[in-house]
Design a protein around this motif. Structure first.
Motif, mmCIF file in Angstrom:
data_model
loop_
_atom_site.group_PDB
_atom_site.id
_atom_site.type_symbol
_atom_site.label_atom_id
_atom_site.label_comp_id
_atom_site.label_asym_id
_atom_site.label_seq_id
_atom_site.Cartn_x
_atom_site.Cartn_y
_atom_site.Cartn_z
ATOM 1 N N LEU A 105 -22.402 34.816 16.146
ATOM 2 C CA LEU A 105 -21.848 33.464 16.276
ATOM 3 C C LEU A 105 -20.564 33.305 15.464
ATOM 4 O O LEU A 105 -19.602 32.678 15.912
ATOM 5 C CB LEU A 105 -22.879 32.418 15.865
ATOM 6 N N LEU A 106 -20.534 33.892 14.271
ATOM 7 C CA LEU A 106 -19.338 33.811 13.441
ATOM 8 C C LEU A 106 -18.170 34.536 14.097
ATOM 9 O O LEU A 106 -17.032 34.052 14.060
ATOM 10 C CB LEU A 106 -19.601 34.381 12.040
ATOM 11 N N GLN A 107 -18.438 35.676 14.700
ATOM 12 C CA GLN A 107 -17.370 36.397 15.394
ATOM 13 C C GLN A 107 -16.828 35.567 16.556
ATOM 14 O O GLN A 107 -15.627 35.562 16.818
ATOM 15 C CB GLN A 107 -17.859 37.760 15.861
ATOM 16 N N ASP A 108 -17.711 34.853 17.236
ATOM 17 C CA ASP A 108 -17.273 33.975 18.320
ATOM 18 C C ASP A 108 -16.401 32.829 17.786
ATOM 19 O O ASP A 108 -15.558 32.300 18.503
ATOM 20 C CB ASP A 108 -18.473 33.378 19.072
ATOM 21 N N MET A 109 -16.611 32.455 16.550
ATOM 22 C CA MET A 109 -15.845 31.368 15.941
ATOM 23 C C MET A 109 -14.420 31.804 15.592
ATOM 24 O O MET A 109 -13.561 30.964 15.355
ATOM 25 C CB MET A 109 -16.543 30.863 14.676
ATOM 26 N N GLY A 110 -14.163 33.087 15.512
ATOM 27 C CA GLY A 110 -12.829 33.586 15.204
ATOM 28 C C GLY A 110 -12.404 33.250 13.789
ATOM 29 O O GLY A 110 -13.158 33.410 12.835
ATOM 30 N N ASP A 111 -11.172 32.746 13.656
ATOM 31 C CA ASP A 111 -10.608 32.465 12.332
ATOM 32 C C ASP A 111 -11.404 31.417 11.565
ATOM 33 O O ASP A 111 -11.393 31.407 10.332
ATOM 34 C CB ASP A 111 -9.154 32.011 12.452
ATOM 35 N N ALA A 112 -12.072 30.518 12.247
ATOM 36 C CA ALA A 112 -12.874 29.497 11.560
ATOM 37 C C ALA A 112 -13.981 30.149 10.744
ATOM 38 O O ALA A 112 -14.406 29.597 9.729
ATOM 39 C CB ALA A 112 -13.466 28.522 12.568
ATOM 40 N N ALA A 113 -14.429 31.332 11.160
ATOM 41 C CA ALA A 113 -15.487 32.037 10.424
ATOM 42 C C ALA A 113 -15.040 32.417 9.024
ATOM 43 O O ALA A 113 -15.844 32.436 8.094
ATOM 44 C CB ALA A 113 -15.935 33.276 11.193
ATOM 45 N N VAL A 114 -13.760 32.721 8.864
ATOM 46 C CA VAL A 114 -13.240 33.070 7.539
ATOM 47 C C VAL A 114 -13.487 31.916 6.575
ATOM 48 O O VAL A 114 -13.952 32.113 5.454
ATOM 49 C CB VAL A 114 -11.737 33.418 7.619
ATOM 50 N N ASN A 115 -13.202 30.704 7.013
ATOM 51 C CA ASN A 115 -13.414 29.532 6.160
ATOM 52 C C ASN A 115 -14.889 29.300 5.885
ATOM 53 O O ASN A 115 -15.269 28.919 4.773
ATOM 54 C CB ASN A 115 -12.789 28.291 6.796
ATOM 55 N N VAL A 116 -15.726 29.515 6.873
ATOM 56 C CA VAL A 116 -17.168 29.340 6.708
ATOM 57 C C VAL A 116 -17.699 30.313 5.663
ATOM 58 O O VAL A 116 -18.418 29.930 4.738
ATOM 59 C CB VAL A 116 -17.908 29.540 8.053
ATOM 60 N N LEU A 117 -17.339 31.579 5.805
ATOM 61 C CA LEU A 117 -17.819 32.581 4.866
ATOM 62 C C LEU A 117 -17.250 32.364 3.476
ATOM 63 O O LEU A 117 -17.943 32.564 2.475
ATOM 64 C CB LEU A 117 -17.494 33.986 5.373
ATOM 65 N N ASP A 118 -16.006 31.936 3.391
ATOM 66 C CA ASP A 118 -15.399 31.652 2.096
ATOM 67 C C ASP A 118 -16.141 30.524 1.386
ATOM 68 O O ASP A 118 -16.463 30.626 0.203
ATOM 69 C CB ASP A 118 -13.925 31.288 2.277
ATOM 70 N N GLU A 138 -25.558 27.630 4.054
ATOM 71 C CA GLU A 138 -24.185 27.193 4.336
ATOM 72 C C GLU A 138 -23.676 27.787 5.645
ATOM 73 O O GLU A 138 -23.056 27.093 6.450
ATOM 74 C CB GLU A 138 -23.244 27.586 3.182
ATOM 75 N N ILE A 139 -23.943 29.073 5.854
ATOM 76 C CA ILE A 139 -23.496 29.728 7.085
ATOM 77 C C ILE A 139 -24.253 29.147 8.283
ATOM 78 O O ILE A 139 -23.649 28.850 9.311
ATOM 79 C CB ILE A 139 -23.682 31.255 6.997
ATOM 80 N N SER A 140 -25.540 28.981 8.130
ATOM 81 C CA SER A 140 -26.348 28.455 9.234
ATOM 82 C C SER A 140 -25.916 27.039 9.618
ATOM 83 O O SER A 140 -25.868 26.709 10.810
ATOM 84 C CB SER A 140 -27.835 28.460 8.859
ATOM 85 N N LYS A 141 -25.600 26.198 8.628
ATOM 86 C CA LYS A 141 -25.118 24.848 8.919
ATOM 87 C C LYS A 141 -23.828 24.903 9.730
ATOM 88 O O LYS A 141 -23.668 24.192 10.711
ATOM 89 C CB LYS A 141 -24.874 24.062 7.623
ATOM 90 N N ALA A 142 -22.918 25.770 9.314
ATOM 91 C CA ALA A 142 -21.636 25.874 10.002
ATOM 92 C C ALA A 142 -21.806 26.433 11.405
ATOM 93 O O ALA A 142 -21.164 25.972 12.341
ATOM 94 C CB ALA A 142 -20.675 26.748 9.200
ATOM 95 N N VAL A 143 -22.667 27.425 11.556
ATOM 96 C CA VAL A 143 -22.901 28.022 12.876
ATOM 97 C C VAL A 143 -23.542 26.985 13.783
ATOM 98 O O VAL A 143 -23.204 26.885 14.962
ATOM 99 C CB VAL A 143 -23.777 29.297 12.750
ATOM 100 N N GLY A 144 -24.439 26.181 13.250
ATOM 101 C CA GLY A 144 -25.067 25.118 14.042
ATOM 102 C C GLY A 144 -24.043 24.126 14.544
ATOM 103 O O GLY A 144 -24.152 23.612 15.664
ATOM 104 N N LYS A 145 -23.006 23.859 13.757
ATOM 105 C CA LYS A 145 -21.942 22.931 14.169
ATOM 106 C C LYS A 145 -21.074 23.537 15.261
ATOM 107 O O LYS A 145 -20.492 22.829 16.056
ATOM 108 C CB LYS A 145 -21.055 22.567 12.975
#
Length: 148
Positions: A27-40, A139-146
């Motif tokens: 899911l994070l890979q599908d998010m692209g650049d937004a994943a960088v912010n999520v993981l950070d 935190e990651i799960s919340k962001a992926v859910g969004k």
């Protein structure tokens, strides 16, 4: 079968595992650049747990050491599970001291010829591995859910 990714510091006795990581990473890979912010953001939340614990555990004489502890971010230059998953992710958070303050920061943690070690950083990590893992995962799960 779900994979588990571990973040390990040098000589770390334990690891931080993220259960169900394969699905989350897809899911994070599908998010692209937004994943960088999520993981950070997730990494920062985990590091804040270590900072708070280190401040509680730091020996206090004058309070200079405890009060000098801060969170910094740096660049991860090589290796690691996260880097292999997404090479854009380069941030790493760590606890250190404010520049020019508490010069006894490392000697207290590691000891010297004249003084035994009084670890406060390593125990701050070791004693909070589950809490850190749970926080990062949440935190990651919340962001992926969004993102769905």
């Amino acid at each position: 079968m779900a994979r588990s990714y571990s973040a390990r510091a040098k000589k770390m006795k334990g690891g931080i595992d993220i259960e169900g990581a394969e699905e989350i990473m897809d899911l994070l890979q599908d998010m692209g650049d937004a994943a960088v912010n999520v993981l950070d953001q997730a990494a920062r939340k985990g590091a804040e747990i270590v900072l708070a614990a280190a401040k509680r555990k730091a020996p206090v004489d004058t309070g200079e050491l405890r009060n000098s502890l801060i969170l910094k971010s740096g660049i991860k230059k090589q290796g690691g599970d996260i880097e292999n998953i997404n090479r854009k992710i380069k941030g790493a958070y760590y606890v250190t001291r404010e520049s020019g303050k508490a010069r006894h920061f490392a000697p207290v943690e590691l000891g010297t010829k004249e003084r035994p070690a009084t670890p406060y950083l390593r125990p701050a990590v070791d004693e909070n591995l589950k809490k850190i893992s749970d926080t990062v995962t949440e935190e990651i799960s919340k962001a992926v859910g969004k993102a769905r």
